[in-house]
Design a protein around this motif. Sequence first.
Motif, PDB file in Angstrom:
ATOM      1  N   ASN A  18       7.803  -3.047   6.330  1.00 21.66           N
ATOM      2  CA  ASN A  18       6.839  -3.223   5.705  1.00 21.66           C
ATOM      3  C   ASN A  18       5.888  -4.365   6.454  1.00 21.66           C
ATOM      4  O   ASN A  18       6.222  -5.182   6.932  1.00 21.66           O
ATOM      5  N   TYR A  38       1.436  -6.146   7.409  1.00 20.49           N
ATOM      6  CA  TYR A  38       0.051  -6.030   7.364  1.00 20.49           C
ATOM      7  C   TYR A  38      -0.394  -6.316   8.893  1.00 20.49           C
ATOM      8  O   TYR A  38       0.350  -7.152   9.658  1.00 20.49           O
ATOM      9  N   SER A  91       1.205  -3.592  10.501  1.00 15.64           N
ATOM     10  CA  SER A  91       0.664  -2.462   9.746  1.00 15.64           C
ATOM     11  C   SER A  91       0.542  -1.358  10.742  1.00 15.64           C
ATOM     12  O   SER A  91       0.154  -1.286  11.792  1.00 15.64           O
ATOM     13  N   TYR A 117      -4.153  -2.389   9.262  1.00 17.85           N
ATOM     14  CA  TYR A 117      -4.783  -2.701   8.073  1.00 17.85           C
ATOM     15  C   TYR A 117      -4.344  -4.343   7.957  1.00 17.85           C
ATOM     16  O   TYR A 117      -3.258  -4.764   8.010  1.00 17.85           O
ATOM     17  N   ALA A 129      -3.653  -4.844   2.374  1.00 21.94           N
ATOM     18  CA  ALA A 129      -2.284  -4.784   2.053  1.00 21.94           C
ATOM     19  C   ALA A 129      -2.072  -5.260   0.627  1.00 21.94           C
ATOM     20  O   ALA A 129      -1.179  -4.742  -0.064  1.00 21.94           O
ATOM     21  N   VAL A 186      -1.153   2.049   5.578  1.00 24.27           N
ATOM     22  CA  VAL A 186      -1.637   0.737   5.461  1.00 24.27           C
ATOM     23  C   VAL A 186      -0.455  -0.360   5.372  1.00 24.27           C
ATOM     24  O   VAL A 186      -0.743  -1.221   6.105  1.00 24.27           O
ATOM     25  N   THR A 187       0.576  -0.098   4.971  1.00 28.02           N
ATOM     26  CA  THR A 187       1.600  -1.074   4.806  1.00 28.02           C
ATOM     27  C   THR A 187       3.217  -0.556   5.142  1.00 28.02           C
ATOM     28  O   THR A 187       4.168  -1.501   4.947  1.00 28.02           O
TER      29      THR A 187
END
Length: 253
Positions: A136, A138, A142, A146, A151, A197-198
Motif C-alpha cells: 500500500n 500514497y 499510489s 493519489y 489516502a 488510490v492506495t
Amino acid sequence: MPSTPPVARPLTAVIAAELVGTFWLVLGGCGTAVFAAVQIATADTRDIPVGVGYLGVAIAFGLTVLTGAYAFGHISGGHFNPAVTVGAAVAGRLPWTKAPVYIVSQVVGGLIAGALILVVASGKDGFEATGRMAANGYGANSPDGYGLLSALLIEIVLTAIFVWVILGSTDRRAPAGFAPAAIGLTLTLIHLISIPVTNTSVNPARSTAVAFFNGDGAPGQLWLFWAAPIAGALVAGALYGPLFGERARSATR
C-alpha cells in the motif's frame, strides 16, 4: 465476524484461527495481485493481456474473507484484521483484554503469507521484489498517484463502512448465516473503489505483511495504513450502537 462466539473456545484455537485466516487473506489477495494481476500472452506476435487486473484482485480479497469467515468465524469471530478487532472491542463485541492476542496473531499470519509470496515469486527469472509486492502507498507509491490526504480519507471512510457492515451483518437482529457473504462482497467493493488510490488496505495486518518485502518507500508509509484503518474502526465501533440502535451487550460472557 466480530460477534461473541456461542461457546468459549480455547485460546490456542482462537490464535490459530486468526493466524490462518489472515494468512489466507494475504496469500489469496496479495498473491493474486503479485502473480496474476498483470499477465501477458503472445499470439501471432501480438501481446494479449490475460491478467485478472483490478477486478480480479478485488474479487480475490472478497473471496478470502468470505471463505475464511465461514471456516473460522465460529472459532474466533473471523476478524483477520486489527481494525476489525478494534472496532469489535469498541462496540462491546470483544473484551479489550483479548484484542492484543488477536492483533499479534493477525500480524504474524500476514507476515508468513508475505514471506511465502516472496519465495514463490522469486522462483521466476527476473522477478524483483522492490515495488512489486502489492504494498500500500500514497504519493509516488499510489497506483494512480493519489496524495497523502486522499489516502488518509479513503482509508478512514472505507474502514468505517467495512466495520459497520461487519457489525450490522453479525447483529442479533440480522438474518442468520449471511454475514460472510455480506462481508466478502463489501471488501470486494472496497477494493474496486480504492485500489487506484492506495492499493487498498483497510487492514493493518495486510499492509504490514508485504511492506518490508516490497521496500521502495512502503515501510516508511506504513504508519498511515495503521493509523487510518484504526481511526475508521474507532469511529464505526463507537457509533454503531447510537446510530443503529443496538443495545449494549456484554463482551465478557
